[in-house]
Design a protein around this motif. Structure first.
Motif, mmCIF file in Angstrom:
data_model
loop_
_atom_site.group_PDB
_atom_site.id
_atom_site.type_symbol
_atom_site.label_atom_id
_atom_site.label_comp_id
_atom_site.label_asym_id
_atom_site.label_seq_id
_atom_site.Cartn_x
_atom_site.Cartn_y
_atom_site.Cartn_z
ATOM 1 N N UNK A 103 0.816 -1.207 0.000
ATOM 2 C CA UNK A 103 0.000 0.000 0.000
ATOM 3 C C UNK A 103 0.855 1.264 0.000
ATOM 4 N N UNK A 104 0.323 2.314 -0.571
ATOM 5 C CA UNK A 104 0.929 3.642 -0.518
ATOM 6 C C UNK A 104 0.031 4.510 0.347
ATOM 7 N N UNK A 105 0.626 5.319 1.206
ATOM 8 C CA UNK A 105 -0.204 6.170 2.055
ATOM 9 C C UNK A 105 -0.040 7.634 1.684
ATOM 10 N N UNK A 106 -1.157 8.335 1.715
ATOM 11 C CA UNK A 106 -1.165 9.776 1.457
ATOM 12 C C UNK A 106 -0.571 10.470 2.674
ATOM 13 N N UNK A 107 0.384 11.336 2.453
ATOM 14 C CA UNK A 107 1.060 12.000 3.575
ATOM 15 C C UNK A 107 0.202 13.101 4.207
ATOM 16 N N UNK A 108 -0.935 13.429 3.572
ATOM 17 C CA UNK A 108 -1.808 14.467 4.120
ATOM 18 C C UNK A 108 -2.964 13.855 4.910
#
Length: 203
Positions: free
Chosen positions: A45-50
């Motif tokens: 998974x990739x996570x949104x940093x915001x």
């Protein structure tokens, strides 16, 4: 009163282990709580940093291209843009549909499509319909994954073509399930599309 019958001593706490946080267990619990916002699956998974939400590379629209460093999802990328738009004069649908698919409009279409994918009831419309073409001569099939492919390939040259394909999904559904209670699903999800379309492009 007699001297007997002394009160019993409270139970001893000696020897009881105090619950201390286990860093490894906490980490595993956090890892297990991660899931894709679109499909609900885990791993890679990739996570949104915001907003800190997670996506698979291909589940997000457009697909995630960054390998390391900061990455923000399309919801967060368009937040300020939509906030500024609220102060502008409301446009007519005919004006919006005539727009060429410039990068800013492409981003809005990606936001709209991703919003549809994130809604649980939209899952029925992701793949190609299984209806027999012979029963519906001349009908052009349309589904979300096909629109997603076209959007990724930048095959839409106007907002109108994108919106027409989206609406075609629900128009076809009303024909496939005419006079059937399952027709309500198309009405519900089609209504969600129209509401989201107006919020992103008009408000």
């Amino acid at each position: 009163m007699g001297g007997g019958g002394a009160l019993p001593s409270p139970p001893s706490r000696k020897g009881k282990k105090k619950n201390t946080p286990n860093p490894q267990r906490t980490k595993r619990k956090l890892e297990n709580s991660k899931q894709c916002t679109v499909c609900g699956q885990r791993r890679r998974l990739y996570h949104c940093t915001i907003c800190r939400k997670f996506y698979h590379k291909r589940c997000h629209i457009p697909p995630v291209e960054v390998k390391r460093g900061l990455w923000s999802c399309v919801f967060c990328k368009t937040k300020d843009q939509l906030r500024c738009q609220e102060n502008q004069a409301r446009l007519k649908e005919s004006e919006v549909l005539r727009w060429r698919m410039l990068p800013e409009k492409q981003l809005k279409c990606e936001l709209l499509l991703l919003t549809m994918y994130c809604h649980s009831k939209s899952r029925f419309f992701i793949h190609k319909p299984k209806q027999n073409k012979a029963d519906f001569p001349g009908l052009k099939n349309m589904w979300l994954n096909k629109i997603k492919y076209r959007l990724e390939k930048k095959a839409y040259h106007s907002v109108q073509r994108f919106v027409e394909d989206m609406r075609l999904i629900f128009q076809n559904h009303s024909i496939f399930y005419q006079n059937h209670k399952f027709n309500n699903l198309g009405v519900t999800v089609g209504g969600l599309f129209e509401k989201t379309f107006k919020r992103i492009f008009f408000n």
